[in-house]
Design a protein around this motif. Sequence first.
Motif, PDB file in Angstrom:
ATOM      1  N   ALA A 326      -8.188  20.910 -26.659  1.00 15.32           N
ATOM      2  CA  ALA A 326      -7.748  21.371 -25.351  1.00 15.32           C
ATOM      3  C   ALA A 326      -7.924  20.257 -24.321  1.00 15.32           C
ATOM      4  N   HIS A 327      -8.911  19.415 -24.578  1.00 17.18           N
ATOM      5  CA  HIS A 327      -9.333  18.409 -23.611  1.00 17.18           C
ATOM      6  C   HIS A 327      -8.722  17.043 -23.920  1.00 17.18           C
ATOM      7  N   THR A 328      -8.160  16.886 -25.092  1.00 16.71           N
ATOM      8  CA  THR A 328      -7.511  15.671 -25.617  1.00 16.71           C
ATOM      9  C   THR A 328      -8.469  14.520 -25.925  1.00 16.71           C
ATOM     10  N   VAL A 330     -13.034  13.203 -26.149  1.00 17.97           N
ATOM     11  CA  VAL A 330     -14.444  13.598 -26.051  1.00 17.97           C
ATOM     12  C   VAL A 330     -15.093  12.838 -24.899  1.00 17.97           C
ATOM     13  N   ASP A 331     -16.104  13.467 -24.327  1.00 13.34           N
ATOM     14  CA  ASP A 331     -16.829  12.876 -23.200  1.00 13.34           C
ATOM     15  C   ASP A 331     -18.228  12.483 -23.631  1.00 13.34           C
ATOM     16  N   TYR A 332     -18.634  11.305 -23.211  1.00 15.71           N
ATOM     17  CA  TYR A 332     -20.005  10.865 -23.439  1.00 15.71           C
ATOM     18  C   TYR A 332     -20.702  10.797 -22.094  1.00 15.71           C
ATOM     19  N   PRO A 405     -20.994  10.839 -13.800  1.00 15.56           N
ATOM     20  CA  PRO A 405     -20.693   9.667 -14.626  1.00 15.56           C
ATOM     21  C   PRO A 405     -20.604  10.012 -16.113  1.00 15.56           C
ATOM     22  N   HIS A 406     -19.508   9.685 -16.714  1.00  8.22           N
ATOM     23  CA  HIS A 406     -19.359   9.856 -18.163  1.00  8.22           C
ATOM     24  C   HIS A 406     -18.167   9.038 -18.634  1.00  8.22           C
ATOM     25  N   LEU A 407     -18.091   8.840 -19.920  1.00  2.16           N
ATOM     26  CA  LEU A 407     -16.931   8.157 -20.493  1.00  2.16           C
ATOM     27  C   LEU A 407     -16.041   9.203 -21.152  1.00  2.16           C
ATOM     28  N   HIS A 408     -14.788   9.199 -20.793  1.00  2.60           N
ATOM     29  CA  HIS A 408     -13.807  10.045 -21.467  1.00  2.60           C
ATOM     30  C   HIS A 408     -13.076   9.147 -22.464  1.00  2.60           C
ATOM     31  N   PHE A 409     -13.069   9.541 -23.727  1.00  3.51           N
ATOM     32  CA  PHE A 409     -12.570   8.686 -24.807  1.00  3.51           C
ATOM     33  C   PHE A 409     -11.513   9.428 -25.609  1.00  3.51           C
TER      34      PHE A 409
HETATM   35 ZN   LIG Z   1     -13.041  14.070 -20.769  1.00  4.42          ZN
END
Ligand SMILES: [Zn+2]
Length: 463
Positions: A326-328, A330-332, A405-409
């Motif tokens: 759904a989100h396309t 993953v988030d770190y 703050p996070h990385l969307h990958f």
């Molecule tokens: Zn994301």
Amino acid sequence: MSGAPRSRLLSKPLSALFDRISLWPQRWAEVQLRHPHRVMAAIAGLLMVGGTASYAVATLGPDASRMPTTEWVQSLPLPDGLQRQSDALPDWRLYRSEQTRSNDTAESLLNRLGIQDPGAVEFIRQSPLARAHLLGKAGRMARAESDHRNQLQELSVRWIADEKSERFQRLVLQRRKSGWGIELQTGTLSATTQLAGGIIQSSLFTATDQARIPDSIAVQLADIFSGDIDFHRNLRKGDRFSVVYETLEADGEPMRAGRVLSAEFVNNSKTHSAVWYKEPGQPKGEYYSLNGQSLRRAYLTSPLAFSRVTSGMGMRFHPIHQTWKAHTGVDYAAPTGTPVRSVGEGVVEMAGWSGGYGNTVVVRHRNGHSTLYAHLSKINVRKGQNISQGQELGAVGATGTATGPHLHFEFRVNGVHRDPLTLARQSESRPISAAAKSQFDQHVKQAQTDLAAAASVQLLAVQ
Ligand SMILES: [Zn+2]
């Protein structure tokens, strides 16, 4: 270094360790006299996994490596040969070690070493070499030898200039007939092997801290298995590992951790093994599985390098969309400024602002694969640039539509979103050459013996 000498290097201290431990306490005195530091290192190796045997704990305390060591040479019962040597000694000698402190004066350092010697104090105060390398330098191991009158005979201190160096420096101050002598020397670090193991309760670092495994070894472990295990997302409680690694020593004192020589990681009931091996004729060695497949992969499992900062952060799903689909992506979760690395080699297809993604980098890889890194606080690359695996693309941030703050990958194949967790599995691994296979298999046999020993040390610790 090539595979063969490394394997010899490995086998010796390990078998020696078990000899020595089983000989306790009958031959302790003899062994300690011959190899005082080796035995300390061996015991420390056992203690690293959390304390194994009560006699060791009682004798050496919880952290042998940090305790001042004291050796009374003549007070120990000696076997015949050594007794004769000892009879020839004019008087007894006392050896003591202490860490230097940044606010040390000549007097305070010698005091901690238990030495009252105004002449030595005066010499240290006056000597430019001692002032440059001994006083005001914190954390260097100083070792003093004194006689029965508590007079300093020799004082030496060792250190390494930087964490990568294979050499060390040694400052030696000696009482001579003509007066005091002082000398700055350079030596080569020697490698000994350590066995350790642990069980994951909450994070890899919690386990390695408990086992007293240096951080650089924990990071290497995560790196070695990074093609198969994402240490940010895939660790399970009860996962366990065994590791055999080098400790680099100067005159028998451990100075820093070296390289992981072999390791085993049981993740979610699946066993992964690695052994370091250098094929003859190749410029560099690398890690292989025990059946000879290179562990180097086209893709890393994680765009964030494993570190103490990122290890405690779990993967974070979008609050509304609970899955990557759904989100396309993953988030770190990670603090702003944490380096973001490319999971594979490729070419930068896009680097700049992209609406809700904020500062974004897209890297095009082979086979129609591409990866996307979003919400960056800064971008280090530009469009068209060639990128190697692990190269830093920028840093974690909260630009664009981001609540923190996070990385969307993201991972795409021909423009279609795919589960990023499957990315690393797209890689094929390269087998060792046929010519090197039989030598490699010998090397693996030794590694298996060592890993079994490391595992048994680990089991001792949890019993
Ligand atoms: Zn994301």
